[in-house]
Write a protein that holds these residues in place. Sequence first.
Motif, short mmCIF file in Angstrom:
data_model
loop_
_atom_site.label_atom_id
_atom_site.label_comp_id
_atom_site.label_asym_id
_atom_site.label_seq_id
_atom_site.Cartn_x
_atom_site.Cartn_y
_atom_site.Cartn_z
N VAL A 1 17.78 107.43 27.92
CA VAL A 1 18.42 106.84 26.63
C VAL A 1 17.40 106.32 25.57
CG1 VAL A 1 20.23 105.55 25.73
CG2 VAL A 1 20.39 106.44 27.75
N SER B 1 19.30 101.32 37.23
CA SER B 1 18.69 101.50 35.93
C SER B 1 17.02 101.09 35.99
CB SER B 1 19.22 100.86 34.61
OG SER B 1 20.60 101.36 34.60
N ILE B 2 16.30 101.63 35.08
CA ILE B 2 14.95 101.23 34.92
C ILE B 2 14.56 101.28 33.54
CG2 ILE B 2 13.97 101.91 37.21
CD1 ILE B 2 12.64 104.25 35.88
N VAL B 3 13.69 100.62 32.98
CA VAL B 3 13.25 100.96 31.58
C VAL B 3 11.82 101.20 31.55
CG1 VAL B 3 12.91 99.79 29.46
CG2 VAL B 3 14.55 98.71 30.74
N VAL B 4 11.40 102.37 30.77
CA VAL B 4 10.00 102.80 30.84
C VAL B 4 9.42 102.43 29.65
CG1 VAL B 4 8.73 105.15 30.74
CG2 VAL B 4 10.73 104.88 32.29
N GLY B 5 8.46 101.57 29.62
CA GLY B 5 7.82 100.86 28.72
C GLY B 5 6.79 101.27 28.03
N PRO B 6 6.24 100.89 26.97
CA PRO B 6 4.96 101.56 26.41
C PRO B 6 3.77 101.67 27.08
CG PRO B 6 5.78 99.34 25.14
CD PRO B 6 6.74 99.80 26.13
N GLU B 7 3.85 100.86 28.24
CA GLU B 7 2.31 100.56 29.13
C GLU B 7 2.32 101.92 30.09
OE1 GLU B 7 1.33 96.82 30.34
OE2 GLU B 7 1.86 95.90 28.43
N HIS B 8 3.50 102.51 30.15
CA HIS B 8 3.72 103.73 31.39
C HIS B 8 3.12 104.86 30.74
CE1 HIS B 8 5.22 106.26 34.35
NE2 HIS B 8 4.84 105.30 35.14
N ILE C 1 15.40 103.63 28.26
CA ILE C 1 16.41 103.06 29.48
C ILE C 1 16.43 104.43 30.30
CG2 ILE C 1 18.26 102.00 30.17
CD1 ILE C 1 18.29 100.24 27.59
#
Lengths: 157, 157
Positions: free
Chosen positions: A79, A34-41, A50
Amino acid sequence: MKTLILTGALAAAVALQAEVPYPSGFRGWQHVKSIVVGPEHPSFKNRGGIHHYYANDAAMEGYRTGKFRNGSVIVDEGVFTKDGEGQAKGIVLEGERRSVEVMVKDDQLYKETGGWGFEAFDGDARTGKLEASGRAQCHSCHSKAKDRNYVFSAVRK
Amino acid sequence: MKTLILTGALAAAVALQAEVPYPSGFRGWQHVKSIVVGPEHPSFKNRGGIHHYYANDAAMEGYRTGKFRNGSVIVDEGVFTKDGEGQAKGIVLEGERRSVEVMVKDDQLYKETGGWGFEAFDGDARTGKLEASGRAQCHSCHSKAKDRNYVFSAVRK
């Protein structure tokens, strides 16, 4: 996002590719990572949240052997997240499904795109949304991993 | 963290409980849901990171029916996170395994703790670390979900 200009013959070939079916039952497949794509990407607006990766049995064999046989399917499920409240404040929880992105191996059906067919589904939709240019973009980016059979991910033990 | 003071008889009973074995192969079980424990949560120091929940087949039946039969096992796997770099800047990636927490249903072996045995393993350790007080704490907190058979989680579709 870069726009890909396809020349006539390739564009026609990709446009005529077989449809990639919805990967029914993927939630029961092996969880890969899993990874989490955060607001800085840069992709946050379209892909924030997620992302879980799943592989069917054929793809699991591919991760082990380095060779993905026809029928291998890898899914990237996005998600939406929501912030926990009360005692769960500070915890990020899963919300609605955002997207289901799929790559399916068939070296005949998808020979113009490295033997992989690509498709993307919004939320819980069962009808794919990619057009030829979108599929070509998937292929173009995954070509960076051409020496790994176009697969970026690896299975977390 | 609150310390639980056990009175003599209960303390002795929990101390004598059967060991909860390491849930070998849990990475191949059904992925139930995930959460991210962030820096603002009081448990961040001990539990910060991504947590994945997994269920074996018996536990999956329990989620469906509301009744968890003996042999049901639910795992909470904690994974340290690391920040992506380069093109992955802004993406949270999985690092090393942080913890494996387990609950196993056996209404005879673990009758003093609601029919569930609890254990916790650090990182990739195969030897549990909980003492009687720790297991009693697990039981105490899960008792908030007593009307759901002591199970907090639900399977994301």
